[in-house]
Design a protein around this motif. Structure first.
Motif, PDB file in Angstrom:
ATOM      1  N   LEU A 135       2.979  -4.535   0.329  1.00  0.00           N
ATOM      2  CA  LEU A 135       1.842  -3.767   0.837  1.00  0.00           C
ATOM      3  C   LEU A 135       2.253  -2.327   1.133  1.00  0.00           C
ATOM      4  O   LEU A 135       1.484  -1.393   0.878  1.00  0.00           O
ATOM      5  CB  LEU A 135       1.293  -4.441   2.102  1.00  0.00           C
ATOM      6  CG  LEU A 135      -0.081  -4.056   2.574  1.00  0.00           C
ATOM      7  CD1 LEU A 135      -1.123  -4.254   1.471  1.00  0.00           C
ATOM      8  CD2 LEU A 135      -0.474  -4.881   3.783  1.00  0.00           C
ATOM      9  N   SER A 136       3.468  -2.136   1.629  1.00  0.00           N
ATOM     10  CA  SER A 136       3.929  -0.779   1.932  1.00  0.00           C
ATOM     11  C   SER A 136       4.080   0.054   0.663  1.00  0.00           C
ATOM     12  O   SER A 136       3.935   1.275   0.687  1.00  0.00           O
ATOM     13  CB  SER A 136       5.251  -0.811   2.704  1.00  0.00           C
ATOM     14  OG  SER A 136       6.325  -1.151   1.862  1.00  0.00           O
ATOM     15  N   GLU A 138       2.153  -0.436  -2.053  1.00  0.00           N
ATOM     16  CA  GLU A 138       0.818  -0.264  -2.638  1.00  0.00           C
ATOM     17  C   GLU A 138      -0.031   0.756  -1.898  1.00  0.00           C
ATOM     18  O   GLU A 138      -0.876   1.421  -2.498  1.00  0.00           O
ATOM     19  CB  GLU A 138       0.070  -1.604  -2.639  1.00  0.00           C
ATOM     20  CG  GLU A 138       0.669  -2.639  -3.553  1.00  0.00           C
ATOM     21  CD  GLU A 138       0.025  -4.012  -3.398  1.00  0.00           C
ATOM     22  OE1 GLU A 138       0.375  -4.891  -4.187  1.00  0.00           O
ATOM     23  OE2 GLU A 138      -0.830  -4.203  -2.506  1.00  0.00           O
ATOM     24  N   GLU A 139       0.185   0.875  -0.594  1.00  0.00           N
ATOM     25  CA  GLU A 139      -0.658   1.755   0.226  1.00  0.00           C
ATOM     26  C   GLU A 139       0.088   3.029   0.594  1.00  0.00           C
ATOM     27  O   GLU A 139       1.220   2.974   1.048  1.00  0.00           O
ATOM     28  CB  GLU A 139      -1.074   1.041   1.515  1.00  0.00           C
ATOM     29  CG  GLU A 139      -2.052  -0.091   1.304  1.00  0.00           C
ATOM     30  CD  GLU A 139      -3.426   0.376   0.860  1.00  0.00           C
ATOM     31  OE1 GLU A 139      -3.806   1.531   1.130  1.00  0.00           O
ATOM     32  OE2 GLU A 139      -4.121  -0.432   0.230  1.00  0.00           O
ATOM     33  N   SER A 140      -0.565   4.165   0.438  1.00  0.00           N
ATOM     34  CA  SER A 140       0.059   5.431   0.825  1.00  0.00           C
ATOM     35  C   SER A 140      -0.281   5.792   2.271  1.00  0.00           C
ATOM     36  O   SER A 140       0.482   6.462   2.943  1.00  0.00           O
ATOM     37  CB  SER A 140      -0.378   6.553  -0.114  1.00  0.00           C
ATOM     38  OG  SER A 140      -1.782   6.658  -0.108  1.00  0.00           O
ATOM     39  N   ASP A 141      -1.413   5.298   2.750  1.00  0.00           N
ATOM     40  CA  ASP A 141      -1.836   5.598   4.117  1.00  0.00           C
ATOM     41  C   ASP A 141      -1.291   4.531   5.066  1.00  0.00           C
ATOM     42  O   ASP A 141      -1.583   3.336   4.926  1.00  0.00           O
ATOM     43  CB  ASP A 141      -3.367   5.643   4.191  1.00  0.00           C
ATOM     44  CG  ASP A 141      -3.849   5.911   5.596  1.00  0.00           C
ATOM     45  OD1 ASP A 141      -3.465   6.945   6.179  1.00  0.00           O
ATOM     46  OD2 ASP A 141      -4.590   5.050   6.125  1.00  0.00           O
ATOM     47  N   LYS A 143      -1.886   3.828   8.286  1.00  0.00           N
ATOM     48  CA  LYS A 143      -2.856   3.091   9.102  1.00  0.00           C
ATOM     49  C   LYS A 143      -3.577   2.022   8.281  1.00  0.00           C
ATOM     50  O   LYS A 143      -3.801   0.910   8.754  1.00  0.00           O
ATOM     51  CB  LYS A 143      -3.870   4.040   9.753  1.00  0.00           C
ATOM     52  CG  LYS A 143      -3.300   4.792  10.909  1.00  0.00           C
ATOM     53  CD  LYS A 143      -4.374   5.586  11.627  1.00  0.00           C
ATOM     54  CE  LYS A 143      -3.772   6.286  12.825  1.00  0.00           C
ATOM     55  NZ  LYS A 143      -4.747   7.004  13.610  1.00  0.00           N
ATOM     56  N   THR A 144      -3.934   2.360   7.069  1.00  0.00           N
ATOM     57  CA  THR A 144      -4.599   1.389   6.201  1.00  0.00           C
ATOM     58  C   THR A 144      -3.667   0.217   5.913  1.00  0.00           C
ATOM     59  O   THR A 144      -4.062  -0.946   6.003  1.00  0.00           O
ATOM     60  CB  THR A 144      -5.027   2.050   4.869  1.00  0.00           C
ATOM     61  OG1 THR A 144      -5.902   3.141   5.162  1.00  0.00           O
ATOM     62  CG2 THR A 144      -5.738   1.059   3.965  1.00  0.00           C
ATOM     63  N   ALA A 145      -2.434   0.527   5.592  1.00  0.00           N
ATOM     64  CA  ALA A 145      -1.457  -0.522   5.284  1.00  0.00           C
ATOM     65  C   ALA A 145      -1.203  -1.410   6.493  1.00  0.00           C
ATOM     66  O   ALA A 145      -1.163  -2.639   6.374  1.00  0.00           O
ATOM     67  CB  ALA A 145      -0.148   0.105   4.808  1.00  0.00           C
ATOM     68  N   LYS A 148      -4.245  -3.651   7.086  1.00  0.00           N
ATOM     69  CA  LYS A 148      -4.287  -4.750   6.109  1.00  0.00           C
ATOM     70  C   LYS A 148      -3.236  -5.807   6.416  1.00  0.00           C
ATOM     71  O   LYS A 148      -3.500  -7.001   6.369  1.00  0.00           O
ATOM     72  CB  LYS A 148      -4.071  -4.225   4.691  1.00  0.00           C
ATOM     73  CG  LYS A 148      -5.275  -3.598   4.059  1.00  0.00           C
ATOM     74  CD  LYS A 148      -4.956  -3.208   2.619  1.00  0.00           C
ATOM     75  CE  LYS A 148      -6.154  -2.606   1.927  1.00  0.00           C
ATOM     76  NZ  LYS A 148      -5.838  -2.238   0.540  1.00  0.00           N
TER      77      LYS A 148
END
Length: 195
Positions: A135-136, A138-141, A143-145, A148
């Protein structure tokens, strides 16, 4: 995104000592607490909360969840029980944890059960860490990561708890005391919240 932002850098690679790695000595209560804290410090949410205290251990003995100490001394057998209890009590009520242990002890020793538990725990933790890493990436943001990841892990824990509790209900006559204990715990919480 850096893994440290997920707060799991201290969790990755975590391992429990196996039964044959535990000291073959007799311990006093304060030594037992110290050993448990040494290995399970990652279970503490903060510096204030304690996942094991002498009072808790005394209660587990009184409830028959762990064998009584001999002359106020505990053994590595007690440590095996306590490692399992301390790790599972955050997701299952103590009576359910006790039922799991007692059911498993019909087919194996506490040392065999403990080693199976360690292996399983580490495997599940490793899978959770791998999910966080993925997940880290895949996500650049951040807070979003983190959102999730938190949701994914919380839902997974809830679903696993539901399956575990339903499996325990299949021990019909043996699980009746668990239901009574859970009701008592719920009633206590409701009374204390009304104060």
């Amino acid at each position: 995104m850096e893994m440290s932002k997920f707060g799991i850098e201290g969790i990755e690679g975590f391992a429990l000592p196996r039964a044959n790695q535990l000291p073959d000595l007799d311990f006093y209560m304060d030594q037992v607490v110290s050993i448990m804290e040494k290995y399970l410090h990652i279970l503490s949410v903060d510096d204030e909360s304690r996942f094991i205290t002498p009072a808790m251990i005394n209660n587990y003995v009184k409830l028959g969840i762990i064998p009584p100490p001999e002359k106020k001394r505990y053994t590595k057998e007690h440590l095996c029980y306590l490692f399992i209890i301390c790790t599972l009590k955050s997701v299952l009520p103590i009576p359910s944890v006790s039922l799991i242990i007692n059911t498993e002890l019909k087919n194996r020793t506490i040392f065999e059960l403990y080693d199976i538990f360690c292996e399983t725990y580490e495997k599940m933790l490793s899978q959770s860490v791998a999910t966080a890493k993925k997940l880290s990436e895949e996500e650049s943001d951040a807070k979003t990561a983190l959102g999730k990841l938190s949701l994914l892990m919380a839902v997974g824990a809830s679903a696993s708890e539901l399956v575990a509790e339903n499996a325990l209900k299949s021990f019909a006559p043996e699980s009746e005391p668990i239901e009574k204990e859970k009701k008592k715990e719920k009633d206590k919480k409701e009374k204390s919240s009304k104060k």
